[in-house]
Structure formats: C-alpha cells, structure tokens
Design a protein around this motif. Structure first.
Motif, PDB file in Angstrom:
ATOM      1  N   PRO A 184       1.216  -1.174  -0.280  1.00 45.80           N
ATOM      2  CA  PRO A 184      -0.392  -0.245   0.314  1.00 45.80           C
ATOM      3  C   PRO A 184       1.557   0.822   0.628  1.00 45.80           C
ATOM      4  CG  PRO A 184      -0.934  -1.622   1.463  1.00 45.80           C
ATOM      5  CD  PRO A 184       0.356  -2.063   1.386  1.00 45.80           C
ATOM      6  N   MET A 185       0.372   2.485  -0.691  1.00 43.56           N
ATOM      7  CA  MET A 185       1.343   3.574  -1.295  1.00 43.56           C
ATOM      8  C   MET A 185       0.770   4.691   0.761  1.00 43.56           C
ATOM      9  SD  MET A 185       3.553   5.145  -2.637  1.00 43.56           S
ATOM     10  CE  MET A 185       3.845   4.329  -3.750  1.00 43.56           C
ATOM     11  N   SER A 186       1.176   5.412   1.113  1.00 47.45           N
ATOM     12  CA  SER A 186       0.922   5.978   1.964  1.00 47.45           C
ATOM     13  C   SER A 186       1.367   7.695   1.732  1.00 47.45           C
ATOM     14  CB  SER A 186       1.657   5.349   3.364  1.00 47.45           C
ATOM     15  OG  SER A 186       3.113   5.783   3.558  1.00 47.45           O
ATOM     16  N   GLU A 187       1.229   8.531   2.898  1.00 47.43           N
ATOM     17  CA  GLU A 187       1.646  10.145   2.698  1.00 47.43           C
ATOM     18  C   GLU A 187       3.279   9.623   2.441  1.00 47.43           C
ATOM     19  OE1 GLU A 187       0.868  13.744   4.444  1.00 47.43           O
ATOM     20  OE2 GLU A 187      -1.176  12.763   3.458  1.00 47.43           O
ATOM     21  N   GLY A 188       3.713   9.157   3.469  1.00 41.37           N
ATOM     22  CA  GLY A 188       4.523   9.233   3.986  1.00 41.37           C
ATOM     23  C   GLY A 188       5.649   8.437   2.716  1.00 41.37           C
ATOM     24  N   ILE A 189       5.564   7.105   2.527  1.00 48.27           N
ATOM     25  CA  ILE A 189       5.824   6.504   1.416  1.00 48.27           C
ATOM     26  C   ILE A 189       6.458   7.650   0.593  1.00 48.27           C
ATOM     27  CG2 ILE A 189       6.595   4.469  -0.323  1.00 48.27           C
ATOM     28  CD1 ILE A 189       5.054   2.834   2.035  1.00 48.27           C
ATOM     29  N   ALA A 190       5.260   8.191  -0.090  1.00 46.43           N
ATOM     30  CA  ALA A 190       5.013   9.587  -1.347  1.00 46.43           C
ATOM     31  C   ALA A 190       6.056  10.537  -1.193  1.00 46.43           C
ATOM     32  CB  ALA A 190       3.382   9.041  -1.875  1.00 46.43           C
ATOM     33  N   ARG A 191       6.456  11.275  -0.228  1.00 41.56           N
ATOM     34  CA  ARG A 191       6.669  12.418  -0.144  1.00 41.56           C
ATOM     35  C   ARG A 191       8.082  11.457   0.461  1.00 41.56           C
ATOM     36  NH1 ARG A 191       3.722  13.967   4.480  1.00 41.56           N
ATOM     37  NH2 ARG A 191       5.112  12.996   5.835  1.00 41.56           N
ATOM     38  N   ALA A 192       8.194  10.501   0.580  1.00 43.34           N
ATOM     39  CA  ALA A 192       9.852  10.404   0.620  1.00 43.34           C
ATOM     40  C   ALA A 192      10.893  10.053  -0.870  1.00 43.34           C
ATOM     41  CB  ALA A 192       9.921   9.115   2.045  1.00 43.34           C
ATOM     42  N   CYS A 198      10.443  14.115  -7.465  1.00 40.14           N
ATOM     43  CA  CYS A 198       9.902  13.897  -8.396  1.00 40.14           C
ATOM     44  C   CYS A 198       8.789  15.279  -8.195  1.00 40.14           C
ATOM     45  CB  CYS A 198       9.518  13.191  -8.776  1.00 40.14           C
ATOM     46  SG  CYS A 198       7.756  12.616  -7.461  1.00 40.14           S
ATOM     47  N   ASP A 199       7.821  16.222  -9.028  1.00 42.46           N
ATOM     48  CA  ASP A 199       6.882  16.479  -8.676  1.00 42.46           C
ATOM     49  C   ASP A 199       5.567  15.390  -8.245  1.00 42.46           C
ATOM     50  OD1 ASP A 199       7.726  19.537  -8.885  1.00 42.46           O
ATOM     51  OD2 ASP A 199       7.560  18.963 -11.487  1.00 42.46           O
ATOM     52  N   GLN A 200       5.539  14.799  -9.100  1.00 37.42           N
ATOM     53  CA  GLN A 200       4.412  13.438  -9.178  1.00 37.42           C
ATOM     54  C   GLN A 200       4.628  12.386  -8.712  1.00 37.42           C
ATOM     55  OE1 GLN A 200       3.755  16.213 -11.422  1.00 37.42           O
ATOM     56  NE2 GLN A 200       2.016  17.567  -9.471  1.00 37.42           N
ATOM     57  N   LEU A 201       4.023  11.687  -7.490  1.00 34.22           N
ATOM     58  CA  LEU A 201       4.121  10.107  -7.723  1.00 34.22           C
ATOM     59  C   LEU A 201       2.956   9.288  -8.646  1.00 34.22           C
ATOM     60  CD1 LEU A 201       5.957   7.162  -6.916  1.00 34.22           C
ATOM     61  CD2 LEU A 201       4.568   7.727  -4.618  1.00 34.22           C
ATOM     62  N   ILE A 202       3.536   8.897 -10.188  1.00 34.09           N
ATOM     63  CA  ILE A 202       2.122   7.855 -10.298  1.00 34.09           C
ATOM     64  C   ILE A 202       2.696   6.075 -10.378  1.00 34.09           C
ATOM     65  CG2 ILE A 202       0.778   7.600 -12.405  1.00 34.09           C
ATOM     66  CD1 ILE A 202       1.007  10.452 -11.406  1.00 34.09           C
ATOM     67  N   VAL A 203       1.381   5.985 -10.072  1.00 33.94           N
ATOM     68  CA  VAL A 203       1.292   4.665  -9.614  1.00 33.94           C
ATOM     69  C   VAL A 203      -0.122   3.705 -10.381  1.00 33.94           C
ATOM     70  CG1 VAL A 203       0.562   2.742  -7.560  1.00 33.94           C
ATOM     71  CG2 VAL A 203       1.798   4.594  -7.047  1.00 33.94           C
ATOM     72  N   LEU A 204      -0.096   2.864 -10.839  1.00 35.21           N
ATOM     73  CA  LEU A 204      -0.770   2.222 -12.174  1.00 35.21           C
ATOM     74  C   LEU A 204      -0.694   0.831 -11.560  1.00 35.21           C
ATOM     75  CD1 LEU A 204       0.820   3.064 -15.842  1.00 35.21           C
ATOM     76  CD2 LEU A 204       0.253   4.410 -14.394  1.00 35.21           C
ATOM     77  N   GLU A 205      -2.233   1.389 -11.329  1.00 32.54           N
ATOM     78  CA  GLU A 205      -3.452  -0.337 -11.274  1.00 32.54           C
ATOM     79  C   GLU A 205      -4.276  -1.052 -11.977  1.00 32.54           C
ATOM     80  OE1 GLU A 205      -2.646   1.312  -6.925  1.00 32.54           O
ATOM     81  OE2 GLU A 205      -4.524   1.382  -7.638  1.00 32.54           O
ATOM     82  N   ASP A 234       4.143  16.866  -1.559  1.00 32.51           N
ATOM     83  CA  ASP A 234       3.754  16.284  -0.430  1.00 32.51           C
ATOM     84  C   ASP A 234       3.120  15.450   0.109  1.00 32.51           C
ATOM     85  OD1 ASP A 234       0.615  16.636  -1.500  1.00 32.51           O
ATOM     86  OD2 ASP A 234       0.840  18.772  -0.053  1.00 32.51           O
ATOM     87  N   GLY A 235       2.757  14.140  -0.871  1.00 32.89           N
ATOM     88  CA  GLY A 235       2.555  12.894  -0.262  1.00 32.89           C
ATOM     89  C   GLY A 235       0.892  13.117  -0.248  1.00 32.89           C
ATOM     90  N   GLY A 236       0.400  14.159  -0.589  1.00 28.65           N
ATOM     91  CA  GLY A 236      -1.610  13.782  -0.919  1.00 28.65           C
ATOM     92  C   GLY A 236      -1.563  13.383  -2.315  1.00 28.65           C
ATOM     93  N   GLU A 237      -2.774  12.680  -1.958  1.00 24.47           N
ATOM     94  CA  GLU A 237      -3.620  12.198  -3.279  1.00 24.47           C
ATOM     95  C   GLU A 237      -3.976  13.164  -4.229  1.00 24.47           C
ATOM     96  OE1 GLU A 237      -4.875   7.746  -5.038  1.00 24.47           O
ATOM     97  OE2 GLU A 237      -4.247   8.227  -2.866  1.00 24.47           O
ATOM     98  N   SER A 259      -8.887   9.378 -10.541  1.00 19.63           N
ATOM     99  CA  SER A 259     -10.330   9.864  -8.722  1.00 19.63           C
ATOM    100  C   SER A 259     -11.020  10.953  -9.636  1.00 19.63           C
ATOM    101  CB  SER A 259      -9.469  10.491  -8.037  1.00 19.63           C
ATOM    102  OG  SER A 259      -8.944   9.069  -7.037  1.00 19.63           O
ATOM    103  N   GLY A 260     -10.350  11.697 -10.319  1.00 19.48           N
ATOM    104  CA  GLY A 260     -11.106  12.627 -11.385  1.00 19.48           C
ATOM    105  C   GLY A 260     -12.314  12.625 -12.375  1.00 19.48           C
TER     106      GLY A 260
END
Length: 269
Positions: free
Chosen positions: A27-35, A45-52, A67-70, A94-95
């Motif tokens: 699972p991706m978390s805010e902390g992992i994405a921010r790190a 990066c500016d954004q982390l992208i996860v394809l599922e 900043d880790g926010g989705e 999500s949009g």
C-alpha cells in the motif's frame, strides 16, 4: 523488495512512474510518496504515479503530489502514461475517466468535460465562478474551473510580473477552497495564445501543469478572450488545448522518458 520505476517528464513537470498493473505493490502511503519525491534523499519528482488494475477502464492512475497528498488529476502525467503504455487507452482517475493516445513525441489526452458549479470546484460558499468577487492583493476577479482537479485562474497584463512564489501559498490554502486550489496566473498574448505560470497545489511553482493549462484555456474561452483552440506556453514549453464541439477538453503535447531504475521499498516505508 526491489521495485522498478520509470522517471518521466512533461515539459519539465517530472514523475516517478510505478507500474503495479501485473505485480501489486505494498500500500502507498503519504509518507512513502513524500519520501520518494524528496529531491535530496529520494528519487525526486513533482508527482508520483501508480498504475493499477481497473474494473471500469484499461487501468487506473493514482497521483500523489510531492507533499504526499493524493490528488484527482494530472494532465502532464496523463501524457507520460500514454507514452509508457504505448497505445490508446481509457484510464481511470479519481477525477474521472480520461482517454490517452500516444503521438509523435508525446500524447493526445481527452481530459473530459470541465465543471463550473461552485460546489464542484469546490468553494466554501456560492458565487459566480466566471468572475469571482474576491481578490488577493493585485490578483482579483478570478475564474474557477474543475478539470478533474480544482483551479483558480487570474488574467493579468503580465504574468511574469506577479510574485506567484509569494502569493501562491496563501491563495492555495485560503478557507474559500476547502480542498485547497491550484493557482494560475495568465496573460493573453494573442487570439489563440496564452502565457501561463502555475502554483501547483502540494508542489509549488512548477515548470508546467497540464490541468492548469486546460483550466486556464477554458476560462479564457468562457470569457471570450480566445478562440476554442489555443497554445498555452508555460516555463517548460507549450501545450495545445482545444474545447471541442462535444464540450470535451483535448490536450496535446510532449512527454519524455528520462531514465529507469529500481529502489528498495523498505528504504522508504
């Protein structure tokens, strides 16, 4: 656990791409994405992208800001996803659903139908979103548009003269915007051309913002400042935005793969 990644960018707006369509990730978390997004101790990066996998489209794209926010949408990342996938596809975000198709050196993306109702932006209370009766210093009477994520657009004589690095944080987090806001400052440079700078929610000043280009173009068209197809020039380069006869936003522009690598998930968890 070693995890492969692809580093990509669209006009300098850069992404870490993680492909979990066939082999699931933890699972991706805010902390992992921010790190991972940290440019000093992570990949950067500016954004982390996860394809599922997706039940309603060819696959799902999840988007995490630095900043880790989705968040809901990312136009530049959508072009990078098209390039990485290698063929036309319907993509769940999500949009909402978008459609991507690779082109020579980039991609064409159907970003869907923009929304203008104050509840859809969202704003904290009702007001006209074409010319909002609000101001932050010299920036006044913006337009608001949701293009999968929320944007506010200011039209000024000279976008470069606005200290967006100083004004952006206060506007982004103003209580008027319950979900925070992406801040666009634009100048009309011709009937079919716009100069744009963007303070991106959760990122800051960015070299390019695809959804910002879409929102700004739509706002200009609604105000009859331009035609229905425009070139939007950002610090990183130019995107073509069209509002077609069906009311859908079509964005065309470049995307580039920078390099590939891998990391140990445990180093960031």
């Amino acid at each position: 656990m070693r995890v492969p990644f692809t580093k990509m960018h669209g006009l300098g707006n850069d992404f870490i791409m993680l492909d979990a369509r066939e082999k699931p990730l933890p699972p991706m978390s805010e902390g992992i994405a921010r790190a991972l997004a940290n440019r000093t101790t992570g990949i950067g990066c500016d954004q982390l992208i996860v394809l599922e996998p997706s039940d309603v489209a060819d696959f799902r794209m999840r988007i995490f800001n630095a900043d880790g926010g989705e968040v809901e949408a990312c136009g530049n990342a959508s072009r990078a996803v098209a390039l990485l996938h290698g063929s036309a596809a319907k993509v769940e975000t999500s949009g909402g659903l978008i459609e991507v198709e690779p082109t020579d050196g980039g991609a064409r993306v159907d970003m869907g139908i923009p929304r203008f109702e104050w509840e859809a932006i969202p704003l904290a209370y009702a007001m006209d979103t074409l010319s909002m009766p609000v101001a932050w210093g010299e920036l006044e009477n913006p337009a608001a548009v949701n293009v999968g994520n929320p944007h506010v657009v200011f039209f000024v004589p000279d976008a470069d003269a606005v200290p967006l690095d100083m004004m952006g944080p206060g506007i982004e987090t103003d209580p008027l915007f319950p979900d925070r806001i992406n801040v666009n400052v634009a100048s009309i440079t011709g009937k079919d051309s716009i100069k744009l700078d963007v303070w991106e929610r959760g990122v800051g000043l960015t070299r390019a913002c695809g959804t910002g280009a879409c929102a700004t173009a739509i706002a200009a068209m609604r105000r009859r400042l331009t035609g229905r197809k425009v070139a939007v020039t950002l610090p990183g380069g130019t995107l073509t935005i069209e509002w077609d006869a069906n009311g859908r936003i079509i964005m065309t522009g470049p995307a580039t793969e920078s390099f590939r690598g891998s990391f140990d998930w445990g180093d960031y968890a």
